[in-house]
Design a protein around this motif. Structure first.
Motif, PDB file in Angstrom:
ATOM      1  N   ARG A   6       0.842  -1.206   0.000  1.00  0.00           N
ATOM      2  CA  ARG A   6       0.000   0.000   0.000  1.00  0.00           C
ATOM      3  C   ARG A   6       0.877   1.255   0.000  1.00  0.00           C
ATOM      4  NH1 ARG A   6      -2.830  -1.245   4.274  1.00  0.00           N
ATOM      5  NH2 ARG A   6      -4.352  -2.363   2.980  1.00  0.00           N
ATOM      6  N   THR A  10       1.624   3.999  -3.044  1.00  0.00           N
ATOM      7  CA  THR A  10       1.452   5.432  -2.820  1.00  0.00           C
ATOM      8  C   THR A  10       2.698   6.194  -3.251  1.00  0.00           C
ATOM      9  OG1 THR A  10      -0.072   5.020  -0.997  1.00  0.00           O
ATOM     10  CG2 THR A  10       0.992   7.177  -1.056  1.00  0.00           C
ATOM     11  N   THR A  19      -6.116   4.801   1.522  1.00  0.00           N
ATOM     12  CA  THR A  19      -5.035   5.724   1.858  1.00  0.00           C
ATOM     13  C   THR A  19      -4.231   5.169   3.031  1.00  0.00           C
ATOM     14  OG1 THR A  19      -6.437   7.581   1.207  1.00  0.00           O
ATOM     15  CG2 THR A  19      -4.493   8.091   2.516  1.00  0.00           C
ATOM     16  N   VAL A 274       5.222  12.538  -1.978  1.00  0.00           N
ATOM     17  CA  VAL A 274       4.162  12.036  -1.108  1.00  0.00           C
ATOM     18  C   VAL A 274       4.051  12.970   0.094  1.00  0.00           C
ATOM     19  CG1 VAL A 274       3.441  10.145   0.403  1.00  0.00           C
ATOM     20  CG2 VAL A 274       4.435   9.648  -1.845  1.00  0.00           C
ATOM     21  N   PHE A 306      -3.742  10.446  -5.377  1.00  0.00           N
ATOM     22  CA  PHE A 306      -2.462   9.746  -5.304  1.00  0.00           C
ATOM     23  C   PHE A 306      -1.469  10.529  -4.436  1.00  0.00           C
ATOM     24  CE2 PHE A 306      -4.091   8.738  -9.641  1.00  0.00           C
ATOM     25  CZ  PHE A 306      -4.359   7.391  -9.425  1.00  0.00           C
ATOM     26  N   VAL A 309      -0.537  10.331   2.482  1.00  0.00           N
ATOM     27  CA  VAL A 309      -0.627   9.444   3.647  1.00  0.00           C
ATOM     28  C   VAL A 309      -1.290  10.219   4.783  1.00  0.00           C
ATOM     29  CG1 VAL A 309       0.670   8.147   5.399  1.00  0.00           C
ATOM     30  CG2 VAL A 309       1.435   8.132   3.005  1.00  0.00           C
TER      31      VAL A 309
END
Length: 339
Positions: A6, A10, A19, A274, A306, A309
């Motif tokens: 996961r 990401t 998420t 990210v 996308f 987190v």
């Protein structure tokens, strides 16, 4: 989908089943279990067990192997005062004049202070977790190391009175960060978090960050990148909105944003990175369930598809309320029913 897959998805800006979630709860978990903070930070077996129990208990996706903000300074020779109920502190600066740097030697992470404990713990967590989670090891950034060995008040005066002296101090502390990163990468972790709270514009101003700190951080990150293959993660607390365009130019994959930073601003500036954040960890101590629900709904209204987190800007308070943490994580699982 496994937590590791996961998070890796990401990082690649691809579809994942949900998420990812990241909260730094391990210190809170240790204290809740009746383990003294000093014992937690000095016993490798306890540190490993608490990290693994934390991710199991709260079902989050990232394991953060870290100790406290005194590790690097302690390895350099600073006196550290421990407590059973709070994180340790450094009562007096190690040096009071930057020219005293010639008395110091960059510590060997495999033999200095508690650095070896951290390395041993990281390796053990990687082995015991067996590929289930994304594992990050935390290292202090150079500005915070400088403030720990020189004292934050002294450091502020040094920047004003002798910026060249500040840069010499920063060059030395950068070597400490780089060598520690190189050792930590050998443990098999997936990422290195560069935790540099003193670099915050809330502490040293935007102009100091732009003119003195950012070039040093950018160069350091590039050298780390050239020396080893690893994901790099920058965490600077406070309101970093004004310096996000500078951070966007750093060669790293992940950036934490704290609660004062708007998600929309972070997504705009950090298009190819990210973003982790921007939940205020104090909510886990004193917020009502309605406040927690409102916070998460607001995040889901803003989040991008996308490269995001769900996380906090820094660690969960040691005196947090477990019911708040549990409720918030349950909300994440059923947020679609609340929107």
């Amino acid at each position: 989908m496994r937590s590791l897959a996961r998070v890796l998805g990401t990082l690649n800006f691809t579809d994942v089943d949900r998420t990812p979630v990241f909260f730094e709860h391990s210190g809170f978990v240790a204290r809740s279990a009746g383990i003294s903070i000093e014992k937690y930070l000095t016993d490798v077996d306890i540190l490993v067990a608490v990290n693994l129990e934390t991710v199991k208990k709260f079902r989050t996706d990232i394991i953060s192997v870290c100790l406290d903000s005194c590790v690097e300074a302690e390895a350099l020779g600073s006196k550290v005062v421990y407590s059973n109920t709070a994180y340790p502190n450094i009562p007096t600066p190690l040096i009071t004049d930057w020219h005293q740097l010639d008395r110091l030697t960059v510590p060997d992470p495999w033999s200095s202070g508690r650095m070896p404990l951290m390395l041993k713990a990281a390796r053990a967590v990687v082995e015991k977790d067996a590929g289930e989670h994304f594992i990050v090891g935390q290292v202090l950034g150079p500005v915070t190391i400088a403030s720990q060995i020189y004292g934050i008040e002294n450091l502020i005066y040094l920047i004003v009175d002798d910026p060249e002296g500040f840069m010499e101090l920063l060059k030395f502390s950068t070597q400490v960060t780089e060598l520690y990163c190189a050792a930590l990468r050998e443990t098999g972790i997936h990422a290195i978090m560069l935790h540099d709270p003193t670099a915050s514009p809330d502490v040293l101003s935007k102009s100091v960050f732009a003119d003195l700190i950012a070039p040093q951080l950018k160069g350091m990150i590039q050298r780390i990148r050239e020396q080893q293959e690893t994901y790099l993660w920058l965490q600077i607390i406070g309101n970093t909105s004004s310096v996000l365009p500078l951070i966007a130019d750093f060669n790293l994959e992940m950036v934490t944003i704290d609660s004062p930073v708007k998600l929309s601003d972070a997504f705009h500036c950090l298009e190819n990175k990210v973003v982790i954040g921007n939940i205020n960890p104090m909510l886990f101590r004193n917020a009502s369930f309605d406040q927690l629900s409102s916070t998460l709904k607001h995040i889901y209204e803003q989040q991008r598809k996308f490269g995001y987190v769900i996380g906090t800007g820094c660690e969960t308070p040691l005196d947090a309320c477990e019911k708040n943490i549990t409720y918030f994580l349950e909300l994440i699982g059923r947020i679609k029913c609340l929107c």
